[in-house]
Design an enzyme around this catalytic site. Structure first.
Site, PDB file in Angstrom:
ATOM      1  N   CYS A 121      19.073  30.397 -16.514  1.00  0.00           N
ATOM      2  CA  CYS A 121      19.338  28.499 -16.829  1.00  0.00           C
ATOM      3  C   CYS A 121      19.952  28.035 -18.015  1.00  0.00           C
ATOM      4  CB  CYS A 121      17.916  28.162 -16.404  1.00  0.00           C
ATOM      5  SG  CYS A 121      17.162  28.803 -14.530  1.00  0.00           S
ATOM      6  N   HIS A 259      17.834  21.236 -18.281  1.00  0.00           N
ATOM      7  CA  HIS A 259      17.436  21.889 -17.221  1.00  0.00           C
ATOM      8  C   HIS A 259      17.331  21.387 -15.712  1.00  0.00           C
ATOM      9  CE1 HIS A 259      17.381  25.131 -14.024  1.00  0.00           C
ATOM     10  NE2 HIS A 259      16.285  25.330 -14.754  1.00  0.00           N
ATOM     11  N   ASN A 289      17.045  23.286  -7.959  1.00  0.00           N
ATOM     12  CA  ASN A 289      17.067  24.143  -9.486  1.00  0.00           C
ATOM     13  C   ASN A 289      18.370  24.982  -9.284  1.00  0.00           C
ATOM     14  OD1 ASN A 289      17.388  26.138 -10.912  1.00  0.00           O
ATOM     15  ND2 ASN A 289      15.076  26.375 -11.391  1.00  0.00           N
TER      16      ASN A 289
HETATM   17  N1  COA Z   1       3.668  24.152  -0.500  1.00  0.00           N
HETATM   18  C1  COA Z   1       1.912  23.923  -0.713  1.00  0.00           C
HETATM   19  N2  COA Z   1       1.234  25.193  -1.031  1.00  0.00           N
HETATM   20  C2  COA Z   1       1.685  25.525  -2.545  1.00  0.00           C
HETATM   21  C3  COA Z   1       3.569  25.785  -1.653  1.00  0.00           C
HETATM   22  C4  COA Z   1       3.908  24.979  -1.211  1.00  0.00           C
HETATM   23  N3  COA Z   1       5.362  25.443  -1.224  1.00  0.00           N
HETATM   24  N4  COA Z   1       3.603  26.778  -3.460  1.00  0.00           N
HETATM   25  C5  COA Z   1       2.224  26.554  -3.773  1.00  0.00           C
HETATM   26  N5  COA Z   1       1.527  26.308  -3.134  1.00  0.00           N
HETATM   27  C6  COA Z   1       0.103  25.846  -3.732  1.00  0.00           C
HETATM   28  C7  COA Z   1      -0.285  27.108  -4.334  1.00  0.00           C
HETATM   29  O1  COA Z   1      -0.759  28.620  -3.376  1.00  0.00           O
HETATM   30  C8  COA Z   1      -1.655  26.773  -4.936  1.00  0.00           C
HETATM   31  O2  COA Z   1      -3.135  26.597  -3.983  1.00  0.00           O
HETATM   32  P1  COA Z   1      -4.203  27.007  -3.960  1.00  0.00           P
HETATM   33  O3  COA Z   1      -5.262  26.022  -5.189  1.00  0.00           O
HETATM   34  O4  COA Z   1      -5.316  27.145  -3.173  1.00  0.00           O
HETATM   35  O5  COA Z   1      -4.234  28.394  -5.345  1.00  0.00           O
HETATM   36  C9  COA Z   1      -1.576  25.520  -5.142  1.00  0.00           C
HETATM   37  O6  COA Z   1      -0.611  24.864  -4.932  1.00  0.00           O
HETATM   38  C10 COA Z   1      -0.992  25.205  -6.823  1.00  0.00           C
HETATM   39  O7  COA Z   1      -0.040  25.996  -6.917  1.00  0.00           O
HETATM   40  P2  COA Z   1       0.384  25.988  -8.335  1.00  0.00           P
HETATM   41  O8  COA Z   1       0.955  27.811  -8.397  1.00  0.00           O
HETATM   42  O9  COA Z   1      -0.696  26.422  -9.692  1.00  0.00           O
HETATM   43  O10 COA Z   1       1.047  24.815  -8.439  1.00  0.00           O
HETATM   44  P3  COA Z   1       1.953  23.788  -9.634  1.00  0.00           P
HETATM   45  O11 COA Z   1       1.358  22.425  -9.803  1.00  0.00           O
HETATM   46  O12 COA Z   1       1.932  24.806 -10.683  1.00  0.00           O
HETATM   47  O13 COA Z   1       3.517  23.969  -8.731  1.00  0.00           O
HETATM   48  C11 COA Z   1       5.543  24.871  -9.109  1.00  0.00           C
HETATM   49  C12 COA Z   1       4.349  25.271  -8.472  1.00  0.00           C
HETATM   50  C13 COA Z   1       6.403  26.480  -8.897  1.00  0.00           C
HETATM   51  C14 COA Z   1       6.035  23.549  -8.497  1.00  0.00           C
HETATM   52  C15 COA Z   1       5.449  24.511 -10.647  1.00  0.00           C
HETATM   53  O14 COA Z   1       4.816  25.636 -11.495  1.00  0.00           O
HETATM   54  C16 COA Z   1       6.950  24.486 -10.565  1.00  0.00           C
HETATM   55  O15 COA Z   1       8.125  24.058 -10.831  1.00  0.00           O
HETATM   56  N6  COA Z   1       6.521  25.337 -12.334  1.00  0.00           N
HETATM   57  C17 COA Z   1       8.254  26.181 -12.783  1.00  0.00           C
HETATM   58  C18 COA Z   1       9.424  25.964 -11.958  1.00  0.00           C
HETATM   59  C19 COA Z   1      11.156  26.225 -12.243  1.00  0.00           C
HETATM   60  O16 COA Z   1      10.485  25.151 -12.607  1.00  0.00           O
HETATM   61  N7  COA Z   1      11.233  27.729 -12.799  1.00  0.00           N
HETATM   62  C20 COA Z   1      12.694  27.538 -13.295  1.00  0.00           C
HETATM   63  C21 COA Z   1      12.726  27.423 -14.725  1.00  0.00           C
HETATM   64  S1  COA Z   1      14.445  28.381 -15.427  1.00  0.00           S
END
Ligand code: COA
Length: 333
Positions: A121, A259, A289
């Site tokens: 990215c 990004h 993304n």
């Molecule tokens: N829909 C509903 N629930 C979801 C889900 C979805 N699409 N994806 C994950 N969950 C759940 C998880 O299972 C977890 O449940 P639990 O508490 O029962 O275990 C809960 O939501 C929280 O999960 P978590 O992974 O801690 O959520 P988060 O707040 O970190 O959000 C992302 C997840 C992926 C949206 C976030 O971490 C993110 O955007 N990270 C950066 C990723 C990124 O930008 N990467 C590219 C960089 S180049």
């Protein structure tokens, strides 16, 4: 705002931009039918409403070609005389030949260098850095820098933690020599933490990370929470470093273009750094993304929405798989 010259002895400047996204829209509501998720959760956690998906026979080079055609049309530019084509992508049509050679072939550019670069990215910002260095050396005069991705082809649509995030798109800019009016480019910041690489990768030849909690089967895998924390921890420092090199403050930057991975992440970065979110350009709301394409897509949205004006300064910071980050300050011509 003041149109002060940037430092760095650069004689390169951006002279045109073009973008393209595939027609097919994948909405959050459609994703609700595919995995256990819902529109409210996705918008609340990411700011993403929909993303574009390439057709089954549409590849990264096809999107890139359309972005270059858009650039030609809108900026009245020829590309048959470019000295070099740099394509940033994690989803090349083939491991080799490069996606850049597909562009060369389509436009029948007779004498040019062409290569892909892999910086996930951060790739588009890496490409701009390379173009600046090649032009400022005096050896090249006109370079196409393209970020293009068909991430839908490596996304696991049974994994709700990743399939809600990614989309397809392309953006292309032309970087040209201007020795009479230097000072369009300045400041450079890089960060690489290969030890964190296992937080975001696509499985390929190596099996090394297979026994971790993430397993890919040729698809993209990510520990989203760790990537999120890494970005919010490091990007504000990068912003300060970019300012310091030019002895600038945030008031001197018209637009911050990080990004476009996740809107909440950008809000956290702005909150931590003190940069006003209102002067931030991003593209994930309707495109998801798009990795190496996200920054040119965001810049082009800024142009189309009449936010970005000629002479404005942009602070660009790409970050992602590696983990890597790259930043620069550049003036939009
Ligand atoms: N829909 C509903 N629930 C979801 C889900 C979805 N699409 N994806 C994950 N969950 C759940 C998880 O299972 C977890 O449940 P639990 O508490 O029962 O275990 C809960 O939501 C929280 O999960 P978590 O992974 O801690 O959520 P988060 O707040 O970190 O959000 C992302 C997840 C992926 C949206 C976030 O971490 C993110 O955007 N990270 C950066 C990723 C990124 O930008 N990467 C590219 C960089 S180049």
């Amino acid at each position: 705002m003041n149109h002060y010259p940037l430092t760095g002895n650069s004689s390169a400047k951006l002279t045109g931009i073009g973008t393209y996204v595939p027609e097919r829209i994948l909405t959050n509501c459609e994703l609700e039918q595919m995995v256990d998720t819902n529109d409210e959760w996705i918008v609340q956690r990411t700011g993403i409403s929909e993303r574009r998906i390439a057709g089954p026979h549409e590849y990264s080079s096809d999107l890139a070609v359309q972005a270059v055609i858009d650039l030609q049309r809108r900026f009245n530019k020829e590309v048959d005389d470019v000295d070099f084509i740099i394509v940033a992508t994690s989803t090349a049509d083939y491991s080799f030949p490069s996606t850049a050679t597909r562009i060369q072939d389509y436009f029948e550019i007779k004498r040019t260098g062409a290569m892909d670069l892999g910086a996930a990215c951060a790739g588009f910002v890496y490409g701009l850095h390379l173009a600046n260095a090649m032009i400022s050396s005096g050896l090249q005069r006109k370079i196409l820098v393209v970020g293009t991705e068909t991430l839908s082809k490596i996304t696991d649509y049974t994994d709700r933690s990743t399939c809600i995030l990614f989309g397809d798109g392309a953006g292309a800019v032309l970087v040209e020599a201007d020795t009479e009016n230097p000072g369009f480019y300045g400041s450079s910041w890089f960060l690489t933490e290969g030890g964190e690489g296992r937080q975001l990768y696509r499985t390929a030849l190596s099996e090394e990370w297979k026994d971790t909690q993430l397993s890919g089967n040729g698809k993209l895998v990510q520990n989203g929470r760790e990537v999120y924390k890494w970005a919010v921890r490091n990007i504000p420092e990068g912003m300060q470093e970019l300012l310091r090199q030019n002895q600038l403050g945030f008031d001197d930057i018209d637009w911050f273009v990080p990004h476009s991975a996740n809107l909440r992440m950008i809000e956290s970065i702005c909150e931590k750094s003190g940069f006003p979110i209102e002067r931030t350009l991003y593209s994930m709301v309707h495109y998801g993304n798009t990795s190496a394409a996200s920054i040119p897509l965001a810049i082009d949205l800024g142009i189309k929405q009449n936010k970005l004006q000629s002479g404005d300064s942009l602070m660009l910071i790409g970050f992602g798989g590696g983990l890597v980050a790259a930043g620069l300050i550049v003036r939009w011509n």
